[in-house]
Enzyme design. Structure first.
Site, PDB file in Angstrom:
ATOM      1  CB  ILE A  17      -1.016  -0.026   1.183  1.00 54.39           C
ATOM      2  CG1 ILE A  17      -2.216   0.860   0.874  1.00 54.39           C
ATOM      3  CG2 ILE A  17      -0.348   0.371   2.502  1.00 54.39           C
ATOM      4  CD1 ILE A  17      -3.401   0.637   1.813  1.00 54.39           C
ATOM      5  CG  ASP A  40       1.055   1.815  12.492  1.00 56.79           C
ATOM      6  OD1 ASP A  40       1.189   2.899  11.913  1.00 56.79           O
ATOM      7  OD2 ASP A  40       0.811   1.704  13.712  1.00 56.79           O
ATOM      8  CB  SER A 127      -8.621  -6.019  12.450  1.00 57.46           C
ATOM      9  OG  SER A 127      -8.768  -4.922  13.324  1.00 57.46           O
ATOM     10  CE1 TYR A 131      -3.355  -4.706  17.329  1.00 59.65           C
ATOM     11  CE2 TYR A 131      -5.114  -3.363  16.464  1.00 59.65           C
ATOM     12  CZ  TYR A 131      -3.963  -3.483  17.195  1.00 59.65           C
ATOM     13  OH  TYR A 131      -3.424  -2.366  17.803  1.00 59.65           O
TER      14      TYR A 131
HETATM   15  P1  ADP Z   1      -3.573  -5.105  12.409  1.00 58.81           P
HETATM   16  O1  ADP Z   1      -2.817  -4.816  13.678  1.00 58.81           O
HETATM   17  O2  ADP Z   1      -4.732  -4.161  12.185  1.00 58.81           O
HETATM   18  O3  ADP Z   1      -3.929  -6.549  12.281  1.00 58.81           O
HETATM   19  P2  ADP Z   1      -1.367  -5.422  10.515  1.00 58.81           P
HETATM   20  O4  ADP Z   1      -0.523  -4.368   9.921  1.00 58.81           O
HETATM   21  O5  ADP Z   1      -0.713  -6.453  11.358  1.00 58.81           O
HETATM   22  O6  ADP Z   1      -2.546  -4.660  11.268  1.00 58.81           O
HETATM   23  O7  ADP Z   1      -2.125  -6.188   9.368  1.00 58.81           O
HETATM   24  C1  ADP Z   1      -3.202  -5.665   8.622  1.00 58.81           C
HETATM   25  C2  ADP Z   1      -3.089  -6.159   7.191  1.00 58.81           C
HETATM   26  O8  ADP Z   1      -2.090  -5.381   6.517  1.00 58.81           O
HETATM   27  C3  ADP Z   1      -2.633  -7.608   7.079  1.00 58.81           C
HETATM   28  O9  ADP Z   1      -3.522  -8.284   6.206  1.00 58.81           O
HETATM   29  C4  ADP Z   1      -1.240  -7.524   6.473  1.00 58.81           C
HETATM   30  O10 ADP Z   1      -0.990  -8.607   5.586  1.00 58.81           O
HETATM   31  C5  ADP Z   1      -1.324  -6.229   5.697  1.00 58.81           C
HETATM   32  N1  ADP Z   1      -0.064  -5.545   5.392  1.00 58.81           N
HETATM   33  C6  ADP Z   1       1.131  -5.588   6.015  1.00 58.81           C
HETATM   34  N2  ADP Z   1       2.032  -4.801   5.384  1.00 58.81           N
HETATM   35  C7  ADP Z   1       1.384  -4.231   4.326  1.00 58.81           C
HETATM   36  C8  ADP Z   1       1.750  -3.337   3.268  1.00 58.81           C
HETATM   37  N3  ADP Z   1       2.974  -2.827   3.173  1.00 58.81           N
HETATM   38  N4  ADP Z   1       0.798  -2.983   2.353  1.00 58.81           N
HETATM   39  C9  ADP Z   1      -0.453  -3.476   2.433  1.00 58.81           C
HETATM   40  N5  ADP Z   1      -0.867  -4.313   3.398  1.00 58.81           N
HETATM   41  C10 ADP Z   1       0.039  -4.698   4.323  1.00 58.81           C
END
Ligand code: ADP
Length: 181
Positions: A17, A40, A127, A131
């Site tokens: 993203i 994040d 999430s 999460y």
């Molecule tokens: P949460 O704490 O809300 O679960 P995470 O970041 O651990 O947040 O995960 C939320 C989603 O983001 C997961 O499906 C993960 O695969 C995805 N994710 C992690 N890195 C990226 C990225 N660079 N771009 C898009 N999605 C991502």
């Protein structure tokens, strides 16, 4: 895959993203707004310290961001103009209103984006990482919340993307969105 709903293009893609060309990207933040792991961490790393500085200002004003709510900052060095930080619920076996809270993330983010006249927005799978929210249910909530929003509001959106990172989520989203065509 792309579908059209009330003149809004809704797309499911597999991407990092932080590479998005949308006006706004959404961050799956935590209540501290100080950054963390997963998407994040990736957004703060790629966007640079401007994002964190604005998050810290918001913290001073309102003490972080509650679960289900959303705040907006610059996107720093990213191509996007804005980042909307929303805090998803931690999955607790469905015992803590997690479904309602996840829905609030999508609705409050769309509402805030609309106030800023944002035309295109990219959502991660909120999430479903650290999460541990069940992925299929999370995809259904994401897509149905979006549909509810664009059927019930005046909005500025032209394009909304669900950006999947892991293949599991990508396959689940493709299947789920087909059910909405
Ligand atoms: P949460 O704490 O809300 O679960 P995470 O970041 O651990 O947040 O995960 C939320 C989603 O983001 C997961 O499906 C993960 O695969 C995805 N994710 C992690 N890195 C990226 C990225 N660079 N771009 C898009 N999605 C991502």
């Amino acid at each position: 895959m792309e579908i059209e709903l009330n003149s809004v293009y809704i797309e499911v893609i597999k991407e990092d993203i932080t590479k998005s060309k949308m006006d706004c990207i959404v961050n799956a933040a935590n209540t501290s707004l100080l950054g963390g792991g997963g998407v994040d961490g990736a957004i703060h790393r790629a966007g640079g310290k401007e994002i964190l500085i604005e998050c810290m200002r918001i913290r001073e004003k309102q003490g972080g961001c509650p679960v289900g709510e959303a705040v907006i900052t610059t996107a720093g060095k990213l191509d996007a103009k804005f980042v909307i930080h929303t805090v998803g619920p931690v999955w607790n076996n469905g015992k803590s209103n997690e479904e309602e809270k996840l829905k609030s993330c999508y609705i409050n983010t769309l509402d805030l984006a609309n106030q800023y006249d944002i035309k295109s927005i990219a959502f991660p799978n909120i999430s479903t990482g650290i999460y541990k929210f069940p992925k299929k249910r999370a995809a259904e909530i994401a897509i149905s919340s979006l549909r509810e929003f664009i059927e019930g509001n005046n909005y500025s959106f032209r394009k909304i993307q669900f950006v999947c990172f892991d293949d599991d989520n990508y396959q689940i989203y493709l299947k789920t969105i087909k059910g909405f065509v």
